[in-house]
Design a protein around this motif. Structure first.
Motif, short mmCIF file in Angstrom:
data_model
loop_
_atom_site.label_atom_id
_atom_site.label_comp_id
_atom_site.label_asym_id
_atom_site.label_seq_id
_atom_site.Cartn_x
_atom_site.Cartn_y
_atom_site.Cartn_z
N ASP A 1 0.54 7.62 1.74
CA ASP A 1 0.04 6.42 2.42
C ASP A 1 0.43 5.21 1.57
N ALA B 1 0.58 2.02 1.98
CA ALA B 1 -0.31 0.86 1.99
C ALA B 1 -1.54 1.11 1.12
N ALA B 2 -2.12 2.31 1.24
CA ALA B 2 -3.30 2.63 0.43
C ALA B 2 -2.94 2.70 -1.05
N GLU B 3 -1.77 3.24 -1.37
CA GLU B 3 -1.35 3.34 -2.76
C GLU B 3 -1.12 1.95 -3.35
N THR C 1 -2.60 -0.81 -2.40
CA THR C 1 -3.93 -1.39 -2.58
C THR C 1 -4.59 -0.88 -3.85
N ALA C 2 -4.43 0.42 -4.13
CA ALA C 2 -5.02 1.00 -5.34
C ALA C 2 -4.38 0.42 -6.60
#
Length: 257
Positions: free
Chosen positions: A201, A203-205, A207-208
């Motif tokens: 993912d 986008a999630a990575e 963000t993290a």
């Protein structure tokens, strides 16, 4: 970029060599050096010079090959007419815990990130010793001073760069050559882009990665370049053996949430 302008540029007349200068932080550094008035040559593994950058010289070289490094540095120094600033920026990344990379990968990463820096520096030292403003800036990483998950090999290589740089600073101060490091946090570079592309993912990575830096975003290549050029400038003439974190507060801040 800095606010330096034509006719009042702090690096006018200085000559700089940047390794890994065809993309990412290296390219941003080459551009900033040019903006501040320096003449710039680049050594990179890329087959050709980056477009839109007025370089004095470009050499395509693998920094794990000592003969290629020596030839590339000689070519760069010849094109520049000497050397005042060396930016050791070339490097590669690695992912995984301590059990995830085999011996060959350890050798490869250390050969590029650590021994490659040694090869370039020792080839450039004769020219730097002839300069009145000799300066070396090594691109390190916040991974050298902060424990990051899944970065064991990369962190070990950058820890070596930090120690190498401090020892070099002690050895070369008598020659009038300053040695410093810049420690970027997670920077928005092509390598990080490739890591994100491979994530389940992206986008999630992303963000993290942004969230672990207190200012809430990735560091830009231009911000790292500005720090490198600051340390390379004669205006930093009393600064040596120092590491400058450009990490949005990742190393030093502990925020309450």
């Amino acid at each position: 970029m800095s606010q330096a302008t034509q006719g009042n540029r702090p690096l006018d007349g200085l000559r700089a060599l940047v390794t890994g200068g065809a993309s990412g932080i290296g390219l941003a550094t080459a551009r900033e050096l040019l903006w501040q008035g320096a003449s710039v040559a680049v050594i990179d593994a890329a087959p050709s010079a980056p477009e839109g950058v007025e370089l004095a010289g470009f050499a395509s070289a693998d920094i794990t090959d000592d003969a290629a490094v020596r030839a590339g540095v000689e070519q760069a120094v010849g094109a520049l007419g000497g050397l005042d600033i060396l930016v050791n920026n070339a490097g590669i990344g690695a992912q995984g815990g301590v059990e995830d990379n085999d011996d060959d990968e350890w050798r490869r990463v250390l050969d590029v990130n650590v021994i490659g820096m040694v090869r370039v520096t020792r080839a450039a030292l004769p020219a730097l010793r002839r300069s009145d403003h000799g300066a070396i800036v090594n691109t390190c990483s916040i991974a050298a001073t902060a424990g990051l998950p899944q970065r064991v090999l990369y962190s070990a290589s950058k820890g070596a760069v930090l120690s190498l740089s401090q020892a070099m600073a002690a050895d070369l101060v008598a020659d009038g050559i300053r040695v410093n490091t810049v420690n970027p946090g997670t920077a928005d570079t092509p390598w990080i882009g490739r890591l994100l592309d491979r994530a389940d993912d992206p986008a999630a990575e992303r963000t993290a990665l942004e969230a672990r830096q207190p200012h809430g975003r990735l560091v830009s290549a231009e911000e790292v370049a500005a720090a490198i050029v600051f340390l390379a400038s004669p205006a930093s003439g009393s600064t040596t053996g120092t590491s400058l974190a450009v990490d949005g507060g990742m190393q030093g801040l502990r925020l309450r949430k």
